[in-house]
Design a protein around this motif. Structure first.
Motif, PDB file in Angstrom:
ATOM      1  N   UNK A 234       0.789  -1.231   0.000  1.00 41.54           N
ATOM      2  CA  UNK A 234       0.000   0.000   0.000  1.00 41.54           C
ATOM      3  C   UNK A 234       0.823   1.284   0.000  1.00 41.54           C
ATOM      4  N   UNK A 235       2.076   1.210   0.438  1.00 43.01           N
ATOM      5  CA  UNK A 235       2.910   2.410   0.494  1.00 43.01           C
ATOM      6  C   UNK A 235       3.687   2.660  -0.807  1.00 43.01           C
ATOM      7  N   UNK A 236       3.442   1.837  -1.822  1.00 43.48           N
ATOM      8  CA  UNK A 236       4.177   1.961  -3.084  1.00 43.48           C
ATOM      9  C   UNK A 236       3.325   2.580  -4.195  1.00 43.48           C
ATOM     10  N   UNK A 237       2.244   3.262  -3.827  1.00 43.48           N
ATOM     11  CA  UNK A 237       1.348   3.819  -4.839  1.00 43.48           C
ATOM     12  C   UNK A 237       2.040   4.832  -5.750  1.00 43.48           C
ATOM     13  N   UNK A 238       3.055   5.519  -5.231  1.00 38.44           N
ATOM     14  CA  UNK A 238       3.756   6.526  -6.018  1.00 38.44           C
ATOM     15  C   UNK A 238       5.109   6.024  -6.529  1.00 38.44           C
ATOM     16  N   UNK A 239       5.374   4.748  -6.342  1.00 41.69           N
ATOM     17  CA  UNK A 239       6.655   4.154  -6.740  1.00 41.69           C
ATOM     18  C   UNK A 239       6.511   3.445  -8.081  1.00 41.69           C
ATOM     19  N   UNK A 240       7.500   3.593  -8.936  1.00 37.80           N
ATOM     20  CA  UNK A 240       7.477   2.869 -10.211  1.00 37.80           C
ATOM     21  C   UNK A 240       7.634   1.368  -9.935  1.00 37.80           C
ATOM     22  N   UNK A 241       6.769   0.552 -10.535  1.00 36.75           N
ATOM     23  CA  UNK A 241       6.787  -0.895 -10.315  1.00 36.75           C
ATOM     24  C   UNK A 241       6.798  -1.607 -11.655  1.00 36.75           C
ATOM     25  N   UNK A 242       7.691  -2.573 -11.780  1.00 35.01           N
ATOM     26  CA  UNK A 242       7.708  -3.442 -12.952  1.00 35.01           C
ATOM     27  C   UNK A 242       7.573  -4.898 -12.506  1.00 35.01           C
ATOM     28  N   UNK A 243       6.730  -5.635 -13.222  1.00 36.28           N
ATOM     29  CA  UNK A 243       6.458  -7.031 -12.908  1.00 36.28           C
ATOM     30  C   UNK A 243       6.787  -7.868 -14.145  1.00 36.28           C
ATOM     31  N   UNK A 244       7.970  -8.495 -14.140  1.00 42.76           N
ATOM     32  CA  UNK A 244       8.413  -9.313 -15.264  1.00 42.76           C
ATOM     33  C   UNK A 244       8.013 -10.771 -15.064  1.00 42.76           C
ATOM     34  N   UNK A 245       7.580 -11.405 -16.140  1.00 45.60           N
ATOM     35  CA  UNK A 245       7.334 -12.845 -16.090  1.00 45.60           C
ATOM     36  C   UNK A 245       7.294 -13.387 -17.516  1.00 45.60           C
ATOM     37  N   UNK A 246       7.550 -14.674 -17.663  1.00 47.87           N
ATOM     38  CA  UNK A 246       7.460 -15.313 -18.976  1.00 47.87           C
ATOM     39  C   UNK A 246       6.446 -16.453 -18.892  1.00 47.87           C
ATOM     40  N   UNK A 247       5.198 -16.189 -19.276  1.00 49.27           N
ATOM     41  CA  UNK A 247       4.120 -17.171 -19.101  1.00 49.27           C
ATOM     42  C   UNK A 247       4.113 -18.246 -20.187  1.00 49.27           C
TER      43      UNK A 247
ATOM     44  N   UNK B 136      -0.892  -7.226 -11.122  1.00 51.85           N
ATOM     45  CA  UNK B 136      -0.813  -6.029 -11.954  1.00 51.85           C
ATOM     46  C   UNK B 136      -2.200  -5.441 -12.181  1.00 51.85           C
ATOM     47  N   UNK B 137      -3.167  -6.278 -12.462  1.00 49.91           N
ATOM     48  CA  UNK B 137      -4.534  -5.808 -12.686  1.00 49.91           C
ATOM     49  C   UNK B 137      -5.116  -5.152 -11.440  1.00 49.91           C
ATOM     50  N   UNK B 138      -4.841  -5.749 -10.285  1.00 48.10           N
ATOM     51  CA  UNK B 138      -5.350  -5.189  -9.029  1.00 48.10           C
ATOM     52  C   UNK B 138      -4.721  -3.832  -8.720  1.00 48.10           C
ATOM     53  N   UNK B 139      -3.419  -3.719  -8.869  1.00 50.28           N
ATOM     54  CA  UNK B 139      -2.742  -2.460  -8.571  1.00 50.28           C
ATOM     55  C   UNK B 139      -3.179  -1.362  -9.523  1.00 50.28           C
ATOM     56  N   UNK B 140      -3.340  -1.699 -10.774  1.00 47.28           N
ATOM     57  CA  UNK B 140      -3.802  -0.704 -11.737  1.00 47.28           C
ATOM     58  C   UNK B 140      -5.227  -0.262 -11.418  1.00 47.28           C
ATOM     59  N   UNK B 141      -6.071  -1.204 -10.992  1.00 43.45           N
ATOM     60  CA  UNK B 141      -7.442  -0.866 -10.617  1.00 43.45           C
ATOM     61  C   UNK B 141      -7.479   0.024  -9.381  1.00 43.45           C
ATOM     62  N   UNK B 142      -6.469  -0.122  -8.523  1.00 42.41           N
ATOM     63  CA  UNK B 142      -6.382   0.692  -7.308  1.00 42.41           C
ATOM     64  C   UNK B 142      -5.635   1.998  -7.545  1.00 42.41           C
ATOM     65  N   UNK B 143      -5.368   2.288  -8.795  1.00 45.94           N
ATOM     66  CA  UNK B 143      -4.770   3.559  -9.208  1.00 45.94           C
ATOM     67  C   UNK B 143      -3.357   3.767  -8.680  1.00 45.94           C
ATOM     68  N   UNK B 144      -2.593   2.677  -8.606  1.00 42.88           N
ATOM     69  CA  UNK B 144      -1.156   2.835  -8.427  1.00 42.88           C
ATOM     70  C   UNK B 144      -0.637   3.579  -9.654  1.00 42.88           C
ATOM     71  N   UNK B 145       0.251   4.519  -9.453  1.00 42.60           N
ATOM     72  CA  UNK B 145       0.572   5.480 -10.507  1.00 42.60           C
ATOM     73  C   UNK B 145       1.350   4.905 -11.680  1.00 42.60           C
ATOM     74  N   UNK B 146       2.230   3.935 -11.423  1.00 44.51           N
ATOM     75  CA  UNK B 146       3.109   3.484 -12.503  1.00 44.51           C
ATOM     76  C   UNK B 146       3.423   2.006 -12.332  1.00 44.51           C
ATOM     77  N   UNK B 147       2.507   1.159 -12.769  1.00 39.66           N
ATOM     78  CA  UNK B 147       2.677  -0.293 -12.688  1.00 39.66           C
ATOM     79  C   UNK B 147       2.750  -0.859 -14.102  1.00 39.66           C
ATOM     80  N   UNK B 148       3.823  -1.559 -14.404  1.00 34.35           N
ATOM     81  CA  UNK B 148       3.991  -2.177 -15.714  1.00 34.35           C
ATOM     82  C   UNK B 148       4.077  -3.688 -15.560  1.00 34.35           C
ATOM     83  N   UNK B 149       3.150  -4.381 -16.202  1.00 33.27           N
ATOM     84  CA  UNK B 149       3.196  -5.841 -16.306  1.00 33.27           C
ATOM     85  C   UNK B 149       3.916  -6.171 -17.606  1.00 33.27           C
ATOM     86  N   UNK B 150       5.030  -6.909 -17.513  1.00 32.72           N
ATOM     87  CA  UNK B 150       5.876  -7.148 -18.679  1.00 32.72           C
ATOM     88  C   UNK B 150       6.012  -8.654 -18.924  1.00 32.72           C
ATOM     89  N   UNK B 151       5.116  -9.234 -19.732  1.00 33.20           N
ATOM     90  CA  UNK B 151       5.259 -10.644 -20.097  1.00 33.20           C
ATOM     91  C   UNK B 151       6.224 -10.778 -21.270  1.00 33.20           C
TER      92      UNK B 151
END
Length: 309
Positions: free
Chosen positions: A224-237, A262-277
């Motif tokens: 919850x404290x990372x709403x203003x932090x840039x986040x990247x989520x890498x995975x190879x599905x 990633x979908x949840x954080x984006x829905x909660x308006x985290x400012x900069x979340x990137x899901x990178x498959x």
């Protein structure tokens, strides 16, 4: 290095504290005007001039600094761009308790202060369980006023972010009995999580309180404290690889829960979340194909992300 369908990267618990006396090698100048500082807790590569940013990396089990360096080819590009890189020996953690967070945050703050590194351009990331450490620690540091090393960005590489899902995936493995490796690792997971938290069916709160994310309840408060932090989520599905090699279903893969997070954080308006498959990028340093690998990161793109305010 054994792998489970979701990971099983656990770690050498260390006492994270300020460590000037345990330095194994004095700073030495490299041809590229970088210093290499080695302690019992980390290896630090820093420019002799002021660094533009600091990149802190955590490996999965049983990775220490040398293993990260071998599997993740980022040092040369970081040097060219005047980025300091700290490779941590801290591993064997699928979750962090409060003492873990305090000790590790203090260790990193001391390392940054002692080496006169910038405190306003810190990026933290990790592979597998190292990604769990990166997210939980970054949230803790950002929420705590006693530290001045709030990360600007944090990223994970195919990490097991949901402990309840990890437990249930292991149950499926044990019922399936597909391979010796899978059965052995799933038995370890079941025993470890049961001993620490009890079974999730009757102790969901324990799993929620210690996981990065709990899909079954959409629990994201540990970030919850990372709403203003840039986040990247890498995975190879790569569902075909996991089905062929582990008989794993999609909902047993880290990738499934990373996408849901990633979908949840984006829905909660985290400012900069990137899901990178990614696709067909996962290879170990020995050439073995494995989607659960550091190599799924495009290092040039990551460096650009770090340098782009």
């Amino acid at each position: 290095m054994k792998q489970t369908i979701i990971i099983l990267f656990l770690v050498l618990a260390i006492t994270a504290c300020k460590d000037n006396t345990n330095q194994l090698q004095s700073p030495t100048q490299t041809p590229s005007d970088y210093q290499n500082i080695i302690t019992t807790h980390y290896q630090l590569y820093k420019p002799t001039q002021k660094a533009k940013a600091v990149l802190i990396l955590f490996g999965g089990f049983p990775e220490q600094a040398d293993d990260i360096k071998k599997e993740f080819k980022i040092l040369e590009l970081a040097k060219k761009n005047n980025i300091a890189v700290l490779l941590s020996n801290y591993n064997q953690k699928l979750w962090l308790d409060t003492q873990d967070k305090q000790q590790l945050a203090t260790l990193l703050q001391n390392a940054i202060t002692d080496n006169q590194l910038p405190t306003d351009a810190i990026y933290i990331g990790g592979f597998s369980s190292g990604g769990v450490v990166s997210l939980l620690l970054s949230d803790f540091i950002t929420a705590s006023k006693q530290y001045n090393i709030n990360p600007k960005g944090v990223f994970i590489v195919d990490s097991p972010i949901d402990l309840e899902a990890l437990y249930k995936a292991s149950q499926k493995n044990l019922a399936r009995q597909f391979s010796e490796v899978s059965v052995e690792e799933s038995t370890w997971i079941q025993n470890t999580l049961t001993e620490a938290f009890g079974p999730p069916e009757t102790n969901l709160d324990n799993y929620q309180n210690n996981s990065v994310y709990t899909y079954s309840s959409n629990y994201t408060k540990n970030l919850q404290h990372l709403k203003d932090t840039k986040i990247r989520l890498y995975t190879e599905p790569d569902t075909l690889w996991w089905k062929t090699n582990r008989k794993a279903d999609y909902d047993q893969m880290n990738a499934y829960y990373i996408k849901k997070l990633a979908e949840q954080l984006q829905a909660q308006q985290f400012k900069n979340v990137q899901y990178i498959p990614t696709k067909n990028k996962g290879y170990r340093s020995n050439g073995d194909r494995h989607p659960h690998s550091w190599s799924i990161i495009d290092v040039e793109d990551l460096v650009a992300w770090i340098l782009n305010d």
